[in-house]
Scaffold this active site. Structure first.
Site, PDB file in Angstrom:
ATOM      1  N   GLU A  71       1.053  14.389  28.524  1.00 28.95           N
ATOM      2  CA  GLU A  71       2.453  14.640  28.848  1.00 28.95           C
ATOM      3  C   GLU A  71       2.624  15.825  29.796  1.00 28.95           C
ATOM      4  O   GLU A  71       3.754  16.259  30.062  1.00 28.95           O
ATOM      5  CB  GLU A  71       3.254  14.913  27.573  1.00 28.95           C
ATOM      6  CG  GLU A  71       3.371  13.731  26.636  1.00 28.95           C
ATOM      7  CD  GLU A  71       4.323  12.658  27.138  1.00 28.95           C
ATOM      8  OE1 GLU A  71       4.674  12.675  28.332  1.00 28.95           O
ATOM      9  OE2 GLU A  71       4.706  11.805  26.326  1.00 28.95           O
ATOM     10  N   HIS A  89       7.240  19.624  22.704  1.00 32.23           N
ATOM     11  CA  HIS A  89       7.519  18.193  22.552  1.00 32.23           C
ATOM     12  C   HIS A  89       6.974  17.736  21.209  1.00 32.23           C
ATOM     13  O   HIS A  89       5.805  17.955  20.890  1.00 32.23           O
ATOM     14  CB  HIS A  89       6.869  17.403  23.681  1.00 32.23           C
ATOM     15  CG  HIS A  89       6.776  15.929  23.411  1.00 32.23           C
ATOM     16  ND1 HIS A  89       7.845  15.177  22.961  1.00 32.23           N
ATOM     17  CD2 HIS A  89       5.722  15.067  23.509  1.00 32.23           C
ATOM     18  CE1 HIS A  89       7.458  13.917  22.809  1.00 32.23           C
ATOM     19  NE2 HIS A  89       6.177  13.841  23.131  1.00 32.23           N
ATOM     20  N   HIS A  91       7.263  14.626  17.771  1.00 33.35           N
ATOM     21  CA  HIS A  91       7.603  13.278  17.324  1.00 33.35           C
ATOM     22  C   HIS A  91       8.223  13.372  15.928  1.00 33.35           C
ATOM     23  O   HIS A  91       7.851  12.639  15.020  1.00 33.35           O
ATOM     24  CB  HIS A  91       6.355  12.395  17.277  1.00 33.35           C
ATOM     25  CG  HIS A  91       5.791  12.075  18.625  1.00 33.35           C
ATOM     26  ND1 HIS A  91       4.692  11.253  18.789  1.00 33.35           N
ATOM     27  CD2 HIS A  91       6.160  12.441  19.866  1.00 33.35           C
ATOM     28  CE1 HIS A  91       4.407  11.143  20.079  1.00 33.35           C
ATOM     29  NE2 HIS A  91       5.280  11.864  20.742  1.00 33.35           N
ATOM     30  N   HIS A 151      10.773   7.644  21.185  1.00 28.00           N
ATOM     31  CA  HIS A 151       9.618   8.514  21.428  1.00 28.00           C
ATOM     32  C   HIS A 151       9.680   9.783  20.582  1.00 28.00           C
ATOM     33  O   HIS A 151       8.893   9.952  19.661  1.00 28.00           O
ATOM     34  CB  HIS A 151       9.556   8.845  22.921  1.00 28.00           C
ATOM     35  CG  HIS A 151       8.309   9.537  23.351  1.00 28.00           C
ATOM     36  ND1 HIS A 151       7.843   9.497  24.646  1.00 28.00           N
ATOM     37  CD2 HIS A 151       7.431  10.315  22.678  1.00 28.00           C
ATOM     38  CE1 HIS A 151       6.731  10.210  24.748  1.00 28.00           C
ATOM     39  NE2 HIS A 151       6.463  10.727  23.552  1.00 28.00           N
TER      40      HIS A 151
END
Length: 210
Positions: A71, A89, A91, A151
């Site tokens: 990413e 980031h 999840h 996502h």
């Protein structure tokens, strides 16, 4: 604490709080034209500082033996268009639930303002692609956090501590919305109500001394 050490510390916290699972999620910190990022394929709670690669603003590996996160293009896009110095980031469960079902997170609590306003959901694109990077960049305009359709979520800050706190606020807001939806239809704050909160924060009341 060095930037690489910070990545290890906050990576461990992300795992402890259930914001990531397995080798998912990634973090980065920018210093000048160099970016320390978590490596690809390594669980965040197993990181050591020397595992974290360093790339330049073009994404070229300049230090480290492991490959940077897949990413990384998204992180670079954020640094290119914002004043962020750290990106997180994840999840997370509730964030991903909202990102899978909605186009934005309704402002059911004034803590939404801590993230700059209504949280947008970036349209879906394959991870690690320029398309996803562009979508996230647009969703973050004027915001400290965004969701990524089907996502997860991404948060930014002037420091990794700030970016991580924005991640925690985002997940809390998503959990409140999801749990409230199980009870009934959540009430959504109006623009007028949110503006009143901002004005209250800028002009706090003065209490008389005893």
């Amino acid at each position: 604490m060095t930037f690489r050490e910070q990545l290890c510390e906050y990576g461990r916290r992300a795992v402890e709080l259930g914001l990531v699972i397995g080798t998912s999620g990634n973090l980065s910190v920018r210093e000048g034209d160099r970016i320390a990022v978590t490596p690809s394929g390594v669980a965040l709670d197993r990181l050591t500082p020397e595992m974290c690669p360093i790339v330049d603003l073009a994404g070229r590996l300049v230090e480290g033996d492991l490959q940077p996160s897949s990413e990384t293009p998204m992180h670079l896009a954020v640094y290119e268009t914002t004043d962020a110095r750290a990106v997180v980031h994840t999840h997370s469960v509730f964030g991903t639930v909202v990102a899978t079902t909605m186009t934005e997170l309704p402002p059911v609590h004034y803590n939404t303002l801590l993230l700059g306003g209504v949280v947008r959901v970036a349209p879906y694109a394959t991870y690690g692609t320029p398309e996803l990077a562009a979508n996230v960049r647009a969703a973050l305009e004027g915001r400290r956090a965004a969701l990524m359709a089907n996502h997860g979520g991404v948060s930014i800050g002037a420091t990794l501590e700030e970016a991580f706190e924005a991640t925690r606020v985002l997940e809390w807001l998503c959990e409140v919305y999801v749990r409230a939806s199980g009870v009934g239809k959540p009430a959504v704050l109006t623009d007028e109500q949110l503006t009143a909160v901002v004005e209250r924060a800028l002009n706090p009341p003065e209490f008389p001394r005893a």
